[in-house]
Design an enzyme around this catalytic site. Structure first.
Site, PDB file in Angstrom:
ATOM      1  N   ARG A  22       0.825  -1.237   0.050  1.00  0.00           N
ATOM      2  CA  ARG A  22      -0.052   0.070   0.027  1.00  0.00           C
ATOM      3  C   ARG A  22       0.883   1.431  -0.004  1.00  0.00           C
ATOM      4  NH1 ARG A  22      -1.202   3.540   3.352  1.00  0.00           N
ATOM      5  NH2 ARG A  22      -0.243   2.548   5.147  1.00  0.00           N
ATOM      6  N   ALA A  23       0.292   2.300  -0.655  1.00  0.00           N
ATOM      7  CA  ALA A  23       1.002   3.516  -0.650  1.00  0.00           C
ATOM      8  C   ALA A  23       0.051   4.469  -0.368  1.00  0.00           C
ATOM      9  CB  ALA A  23       1.660   3.690  -2.137  1.00  0.00           C
ATOM     10  N   SER A  24       0.287   5.663   0.379  1.00  0.00           N
ATOM     11  CA  SER A  24      -0.769   6.516   0.853  1.00  0.00           C
ATOM     12  C   SER A  24      -1.148   7.601  -0.289  1.00  0.00           C
ATOM     13  CB  SER A  24      -0.155   7.191   1.890  1.00  0.00           C
ATOM     14  OG  SER A  24      -0.135   6.521   2.827  1.00  0.00           O
ATOM     15  N   THR A  25      -0.347   7.678  -1.289  1.00  0.00           N
ATOM     16  CA  THR A  25      -0.500   8.786  -2.404  1.00  0.00           C
ATOM     17  C   THR A  25      -0.236   8.203  -3.785  1.00  0.00           C
ATOM     18  OG1 THR A  25       1.593   9.859  -2.348  1.00  0.00           O
ATOM     19  CG2 THR A  25       0.043  10.700  -0.601  1.00  0.00           C
ATOM     20  N   GLN A  31       3.241   8.161  -4.640  1.00  0.00           N
ATOM     21  CA  GLN A  31       4.182   6.850  -3.991  1.00  0.00           C
ATOM     22  C   GLN A  31       4.282   5.844  -4.844  1.00  0.00           C
ATOM     23  OE1 GLN A  31       2.576   6.628  -0.078  1.00  0.00           O
ATOM     24  NE2 GLN A  31       4.224   8.144   0.448  1.00  0.00           N
TER      25      GLN A  31
END
Length: 109
Positions: free
Chosen positions: A16-19, A22
């Protein structure tokens, strides 16, 4: 990512990446290097608990499967949330390589 699987035990990774900016590639590589045969990849804020692909992963896990993340914050945002998730996995008899462990990279918690 709708995954159709047989009865074999599967190591299921979650990256998972937050943005949007990323990248997930480093997490995906680590998951692959440590035996993940199915990897869910999601770009979604970690401040919300309703992560669609993470929830899908949790729903497809079956007895004996091993969920794997590269960072604890991909799994849970707090100790209480992590505890609740682990209790749910134990109730489904999802087991890691050492009982009911959730693997972080290649290091069981």
């Amino acid at each position: 990512m709708n995954v159709k699987r047989g009865t074999e035990i599967t190591v299921c990774g979650y990256a998972r990446a937050s943005t949007i900016g990323q990248e997930l590639e480093a997490q995906v590589q680590m998951l692959e290097q440590n035996g993940a045969s199915v990897i869910y990849k999601e770009k979604f804020t970690g401040t919300k608990t309703g992560r669609p692909l993470f929830n899908e992963l949790l729903n497809v896990l079956k007895e004996g499967d091993t969920p794997m993340v590269t960072k604890l914050d991909c799994f849970a945002r707090s100790a209480s949330q992590g505890s609740d998730l682990i209790k749910d996995l134990i109730s489904k008899e999802v087991k890691g390589r050492r009982g009911a462990d959730i693997e972080v990279g290649y290091h069981p918690i």
